[in-house]
Design a protein around this motif. Sequence first.
Motif, mmCIF file in Angstrom:
data_model
loop_
_atom_site.group_PDB
_atom_site.id
_atom_site.type_symbol
_atom_site.label_atom_id
_atom_site.label_comp_id
_atom_site.label_asym_id
_atom_site.label_seq_id
_atom_site.Cartn_x
_atom_site.Cartn_y
_atom_site.Cartn_z
ATOM 1 N N LEU A 6 0.754 -1.102 0.106
ATOM 2 C CA LEU A 6 0.159 0.268 0.241
ATOM 3 C C LEU A 6 0.851 1.047 0.204
ATOM 4 O O LEU A 6 1.527 1.311 1.029
ATOM 5 C CB LEU A 6 -0.932 -0.112 1.018
ATOM 6 N N GLN A 7 0.556 1.991 -0.908
ATOM 7 C CA GLN A 7 1.806 3.034 -0.546
ATOM 8 C C GLN A 7 0.540 4.255 -0.958
ATOM 9 O O GLN A 7 -1.306 4.725 -1.684
ATOM 10 C CB GLN A 7 1.973 3.180 -2.527
ATOM 11 N N ILE A 8 0.401 4.719 -0.034
ATOM 12 C CA ILE A 8 -0.515 6.514 0.865
ATOM 13 C C ILE A 8 0.344 7.276 0.108
ATOM 14 O O ILE A 8 1.388 8.057 0.800
ATOM 15 C CB ILE A 8 -0.525 6.405 1.859
ATOM 16 N N LYS A 9 -0.424 8.479 -0.845
ATOM 17 C CA LYS A 9 0.281 9.574 -1.390
ATOM 18 C C LYS A 9 -1.251 10.754 -1.716
ATOM 19 O O LYS A 9 -2.257 10.526 -1.649
ATOM 20 C CB LYS A 9 0.660 9.344 -3.072
ATOM 21 N N GLN A 10 -0.996 12.328 -1.556
ATOM 22 C CA GLN A 10 -1.844 12.914 -1.799
ATOM 23 C C GLN A 10 -1.219 13.748 -2.729
ATOM 24 O O GLN A 10 -0.189 14.620 -2.724
ATOM 25 C CB GLN A 10 -2.102 13.813 -0.413
ATOM 26 N N ILE A 11 -1.415 14.027 -4.285
ATOM 27 C CA ILE A 11 -0.922 14.183 -5.042
ATOM 28 C C ILE A 11 -0.758 15.434 -5.537
ATOM 29 O O ILE A 11 -2.005 16.230 -6.106
ATOM 30 C CB ILE A 11 -0.073 13.677 -6.150
ATOM 31 N N VAL A 12 0.101 16.536 -6.025
ATOM 32 C CA VAL A 12 -0.127 18.007 -7.062
ATOM 33 C C VAL A 12 -0.891 17.579 -7.753
ATOM 34 O O VAL A 12 -2.028 18.999 -8.207
ATOM 35 C CB VAL A 12 1.054 18.012 -6.846
ATOM 36 N N ASP A 13 -0.889 16.243 -8.805
ATOM 37 C CA ASP A 13 -1.748 16.392 -10.247
ATOM 38 C C ASP A 13 -3.425 16.213 -9.846
ATOM 39 O O ASP A 13 -3.883 16.694 -10.617
ATOM 40 C CB ASP A 13 -1.139 15.394 -11.336
ATOM 41 N N TYR A 14 -3.703 15.181 -8.735
ATOM 42 C CA TYR A 14 -4.854 15.413 -8.294
ATOM 43 C C TYR A 14 -6.170 17.264 -7.832
ATOM 44 O O TYR A 14 -5.604 17.447 -7.422
ATOM 45 C CB TYR A 14 -4.734 14.391 -7.484
ATOM 46 N N ASN A 174 3.980 12.697 -0.057
ATOM 47 C CA ASN A 174 4.989 11.436 -0.707
ATOM 48 C C ASN A 174 4.306 11.963 -1.948
ATOM 49 O O ASN A 174 4.056 11.032 -2.782
ATOM 50 C CB ASN A 174 3.739 9.948 -0.274
ATOM 51 N N ASP A 175 5.275 13.081 -3.119
ATOM 52 C CA ASP A 175 4.902 12.528 -4.204
ATOM 53 C C ASP A 175 6.326 13.827 -4.827
ATOM 54 O O ASP A 175 6.398 14.213 -4.045
ATOM 55 C CB ASP A 175 3.619 13.984 -4.807
ATOM 56 N N PRO A 176 7.177 13.093 -5.564
ATOM 57 C CA PRO A 176 7.877 13.225 -5.862
ATOM 58 C C PRO A 176 8.362 14.931 -6.825
ATOM 59 O O PRO A 176 9.675 14.898 -6.817
ATOM 60 C CB PRO A 176 9.372 12.188 -7.070
ATOM 61 N N GLN A 177 6.977 14.631 -7.102
ATOM 62 C CA GLN A 177 7.154 16.318 -7.846
ATOM 63 C C GLN A 177 7.221 17.284 -6.532
ATOM 64 O O GLN A 177 7.757 18.628 -7.620
ATOM 65 C CB GLN A 177 6.240 17.058 -8.740
ATOM 66 N N GLY A 180 9.985 17.160 -0.570
ATOM 67 C CA GLY A 180 9.790 17.560 1.075
ATOM 68 C C GLY A 180 8.923 17.237 1.205
ATOM 69 O O GLY A 180 8.085 16.410 2.469
ATOM 70 N N SER A 181 8.025 16.558 0.720
ATOM 71 C CA SER A 181 6.563 15.753 0.782
ATOM 72 C C SER A 181 6.735 14.707 0.977
ATOM 73 O O SER A 181 5.795 14.143 1.671
ATOM 74 C CB SER A 181 5.930 16.065 -0.754
ATOM 75 N N GLU A 182 7.425 13.907 1.105
ATOM 76 C CA GLU A 182 7.784 12.804 1.472
ATOM 77 C C GLU A 182 8.434 12.199 3.050
ATOM 78 O O GLU A 182 8.568 11.365 3.653
ATOM 79 C CB GLU A 182 9.377 11.795 0.532
ATOM 80 N N ILE A 183 8.356 14.066 3.658
ATOM 81 C CA ILE A 183 9.278 13.767 5.313
ATOM 82 C C ILE A 183 7.408 14.075 6.181
ATOM 83 O O ILE A 183 7.412 13.074 7.170
ATOM 84 C CB ILE A 183 9.760 15.222 5.577
ATOM 85 N N GLY A 184 6.852 14.647 5.215
ATOM 86 C CA GLY A 184 5.327 14.872 5.612
ATOM 87 C C GLY A 184 4.547 15.810 4.824
ATOM 88 O O GLY A 184 5.199 16.334 3.294
ATOM 89 N N PRO A 185 2.889 15.854 5.280
ATOM 90 C CA PRO A 185 2.297 16.724 4.533
ATOM 91 C C PRO A 185 2.576 17.827 4.242
ATOM 92 O O PRO A 185 2.803 18.986 5.184
ATOM 93 C CB PRO A 185 1.072 16.401 4.826
ATOM 94 N N VAL A 186 3.558 18.534 3.146
ATOM 95 C CA VAL A 186 3.997 19.892 3.348
ATOM 96 C C VAL A 186 2.557 20.734 2.913
ATOM 97 O O VAL A 186 1.942 20.180 1.299
ATOM 98 C CB VAL A 186 5.337 19.657 2.329
ATOM 99 N N ILE A 187 3.093 22.207 2.748
ATOM 100 C CA ILE A 187 1.928 23.211 1.886
ATOM 101 C C ILE A 187 2.582 23.076 0.173
ATOM 102 O O ILE A 187 3.951 23.931 0.755
ATOM 103 C CB ILE A 187 1.641 24.111 2.675
ATOM 104 N N TYR A 188 1.940 23.102 -0.659
ATOM 105 C CA TYR A 188 2.466 23.367 -2.138
ATOM 106 C C TYR A 188 1.238 24.270 -1.958
ATOM 107 O O TYR A 188 0.624 23.431 -2.273
ATOM 108 C CB TYR A 188 3.102 22.330 -2.661
ATOM 109 N N TYR A 342 20.725 11.839 -8.237
ATOM 110 C CA TYR A 342 19.900 12.155 -6.989
ATOM 111 C C TYR A 342 20.269 13.696 -6.612
ATOM 112 O O TYR A 342 19.736 14.404 -5.633
ATOM 113 C CB TYR A 342 20.106 11.885 -5.802
ATOM 114 N N LEU A 343 21.811 14.654 -6.602
ATOM 115 C CA LEU A 343 22.354 15.825 -6.032
ATOM 116 C C LEU A 343 22.464 16.497 -7.723
ATOM 117 O O LEU A 343 23.817 16.603 -7.394
ATOM 118 C CB LEU A 343 22.824 15.896 -4.961
#
Length: 385
Positions: A6-14, A174-177, A180-188, A342-343
């Motif tokens: 199970l992969q939990i995400k809240q993506i920016v494209d939705y 948790n959206d690679p786009q 910092g979203s992999e750390i937690g729910p960030v405001i974008y 990655y960098l």
Amino acid sequence: MSEYQLQIKQIVDYPRCRIYRQFIQSLINDRSIRISGGSGLFYFTALCSYANFRTSYRRIDGISYTVYPGEWVCTLKELSEWFRTRFQCKALEILEELQKQHLISFLALGRGKVIKYKIRGWQTHNTVLEYNAPCQKNTGFFFLPVSLATELISTSRCSEMDIVLDLWLSAIYNDPQVQGSEIGPVIYLRNGTGNPLVTYSELGSRWGLSKATVGRVLKKLSDAGYLSLMTFPGRHGSVIYLQSYLSTMFQISDVMIDKEEVAMVLNIKLELPEDEKAAGLEPTAEHEVYVSEGLDSVSKSHIQMILNKMEKILMVQGISCFGCSKSTYKLFPLSNACGEMYLPRAQDASTSRMGLTILCGTDKPVTTFELTLSPSRENSIRRAK
């Protein structure tokens, strides 16, 4: 038997955000957050939280009303309590304003004591069920379009409650786009950069507020436990993470956000002082470190400072090896080709890339990290002078 992950995400494209009715009820009951003078986002969301998914019936004062999907019927007194208006006529004014914006339509029944309203476009974003049954108002969720919320907050000066909802709708997890979203729910704010750093000026322009008011409201929401505000020096700006978001949206445990970890993910450089006295370092227990001969020269005090910073970050994540007396550490160089994908920004010749391996004792590796150290531009100018 097949295994699933199970992969939990809240993506920016939705284009829509899931809003739980119970969350809206908690906002309505939170009297510390101001509603007056709002843009209408909270009022519209409150109406949506009561709308039906299927046909049902409600009886008021001995009269049974049929309520279809996307509709609800209530007394004017109830509506005034949701909107927290002192006078019931003010609640009607709010409905009229939302109707002018073609968001709802409503009728005043029973000599104005009963209100029946309909959410326009409800079927476009929410499933309509064909069968008839009572619709619970304190459980479940509905979908709210992000574009509609953006239009609402642009119409007028936002209230504190509008700001809470705007932040909730703008959270990405948790959206690679988004960095910092992999750390937690960030405001974008969906500005196309993928960087969650935002300034008070940008937020003030979005919400129709001054920078001082933005700072006051964010501090108030932070103290109330709605968000974690992290401000970085210079012109970097601030990063906002939501609290209780994961437990509300996904029914999983919320995570602790560490400022040092956020700075590393966003590639915000942390300046190393010229000496221990300038840094104001307090005496701490030194770690047992083995340094490769091929590694670029790094002073002993700076190595200790790096390990101390990593200790603060990793202890929050549950890695307690830094506090164990049996742990030893090995620093070794990495080639420039290592981690290029990655960098990509750390390709300057003055950048030092090294590996740090934590061992239990002297021969049992526990985990390995990649460190990137680069001198800041300000320090380089200072040395040149």
